[in-house]
Design a protein around this motif. Structure first.
Motif: not given
Ligand code: GLY
Ligand code: AMP
Length: 431
Positions: A212, A214, A226, A269, A285, A287, A289-292
């Motif tokens: 990522d 960040k 994010g 995550y 995390n 859940r 990831g976003d944008p992973e």
């Molecule tokens: N890209 C970091 C996250 O989803 O927390």
């Protein structure tokens, strides 16, 4: 199979896109969804803060599977509430999601299970902070214990600024919300890797790794966001390193949660720092990831619905995952001003031309569809995602597509993947 997807970000648009490719899908409902999801699927409004409202929606829609995207509903116990009503749901229970929702819990869990993580102290008042920062050498990392969308972490150059940051988190001056607990942590140097795994509570299957970006600014400068972009390649971690992380970090975490009576089902995550003394867990995390997720799912060749089902039913060990070799990227376009304040409701143009670039998918995040016009509606607006044989080719495709898209104040980083392009590999085999 009818699937309900909870969430409204780029991650959920990508999940819906991947699930829609399954021949077993009969319908997809997104709640609340976003402008891009509304073009392809039925979207219904729901407050992701309100467990009863989400339960009422699920009871009226009767999906055969609910997929929970964001951390907030997980931390509020949406999975427990849906399961109690006999509904199948992909994601961890409230107790298991504490690996993300409480940094204090996560650090103490890591210590109990001897999983590598930076030295730390959990503090509930200024006196405890003062004692803790005396032990650490600057830079010192100060973290609010709670869900703050990547914004509750402050890296402080001196003990004085660390004490001030902790004070600002306790008083609410820094985040607009008071932190009850703070984690003070040793600062680690290295490259970060997002190591996402699926688990059915027992078995662990890693997804392809991603990196990522960040910070908002090019060259990894400015405040945390994010996530402004990611890439995923086969060479990001060598196979021995991936195996080490699986055996010493991901599997002991899943086993530890089961042992402690909170089996973890869903996506674990692991946010890792690759240091000279090996990989260390910076955060978990609970859940995708976003944008992973956007970059990971464009490389997935297997049927995502089969995989999510296998997690829910405890059959993950029998469900292999196939990946396309090569590379993928997701470059995020954000509203001017993000992660601070920004304007919304601005028209977006060029989306169709961008989508015509070979190998490209444009996943929407903060967008809204109004009278046939796509408008901006959030900080991170969309993510241009591309897959190709090489990282250089995936980046070329993503940036070619991005050049077609326009909205007032649009911003994106032009250096996604720079670490890989300059140093080829972040991971060396752990001995
Ligand atoms: N890209 C970091 C996250 O989803 O927390
Ligand atoms: P977290 O939410 O704990 O992952 O922290 C957000 C970001 O802050 C991470 O992705 C890192 O870039 C940075 N960070 C967190 N903890 C540390 C640490 N101990 N040393 C260096 N950087 C860190």
């Amino acid at each position: 199979m009818k699937v309900l997807i909870l969430g409204s970000g780029g991650r959920e648009d990508a999940l819906a896109w991947a699930i829609a490719r399954s021949p077993r899908v009969t319908g997809i409902v997104c709640a609340p969804g976003n402008g891009g999801m509304a073009e392809k699927f039925r979207c219904v409004p729901v407050d992701l803060n309100d467990v009863s409202a989400m339960v009422r929606l699920a009871e009226s829609e009767r999906p055969e599977l609910t997929v929970v995207g964001p951390e907030l509903p997980l931390s509020l116990g949406i999975v427990d509430a849906l399961r109690e009503r006999g509904l199948r749901v992909f994601g961890p229970t409230r107790a298991a999601a504490m690996l993300e929702s409480s940094k204090g819990f996560a650090k103490q869990f890591l210590e109990r299970h001897h999983i590598p993580t930076p030295n730390y102290a959990v503090c509930s008042n200024a006196a405890e902070v003062e004692k803790a920062i005396d032990v650490f050498h600057p830079p010192i990392v100060v973290k609010a214990d709670g869900l703050f969308a990547g914004k509750g972490v402050i890296i402080c150059a001196s003990r004085q600024t660390a004490a001030e940051a902790a004070q600002g988190l306790f008083s609410g001056a820094l985040l607009g919300e008071t932190a009850q607990q703070i984690v003070i942590e040793e600062f680690l140097e290295g490259d970060e890797v997002s190591f996402l795994c699926l688990s059915d509570g027992k078995h662990v299957t890693p997804l392809v790794p991603a990196q990522d970006h960040k910070r908002i600014g090019e060259g990894d400068t400015g405040p945390n966001t994010g996530g402004m972009g990611v890439y995923s390649t086969d060479t990001l971690l060598d196979p021995a390193m991936s195996e080490w992380i699986l055996r010493h970090i991901a599997e002991p975490t899943i086993a530890g949660m089961a042992e402690e009576g909170s089996p973890f089902t869903g996506v674990l995550y692991c946010g890792l720092m690759m240091t000279a003394r090996g990989p260390q867990v910076l955060e978990f995390n609970a859940r995708f990831g976003d944008p992973e997720t956007q970059a990971i799912l464009v490389r997935l060749e297997s049927d995502l619905l089969d995989i999510l089902d296998a997690c829910v039913d405890g059959r993950l060990a029998e469900t292999p995952l196939n990946w396309s070799p090569g590379a993928s990227v997701c470059v995020v376009a954000s509203s001017g001003g993000y992660p601070g304040s920004y304007k919304s409701g601005l028209p977006i143009t060029g989306l169709a031309a961008a989508a015509r670039v070979p190998g490209v998918e444009v996943f929407h995040a903060g967008t809204a569809l109004k009278d046939g016009q796509m408008l901006t509606a959030g900080g991170r607006v969309l993510g241009v995602t591309a897959a190709a044989d090489s990282l250089a080719e995936a980046l070329a495709r993503a940036y070619q597509a991005m050049a077609e898209i326009h909205f007032e104040g649009m911003y994106y980083r032009r250096d996604i993947g720079h670490r890989a392009l300059h140093q080829k590999q972040t991971g060396k085999s752990a001995g």
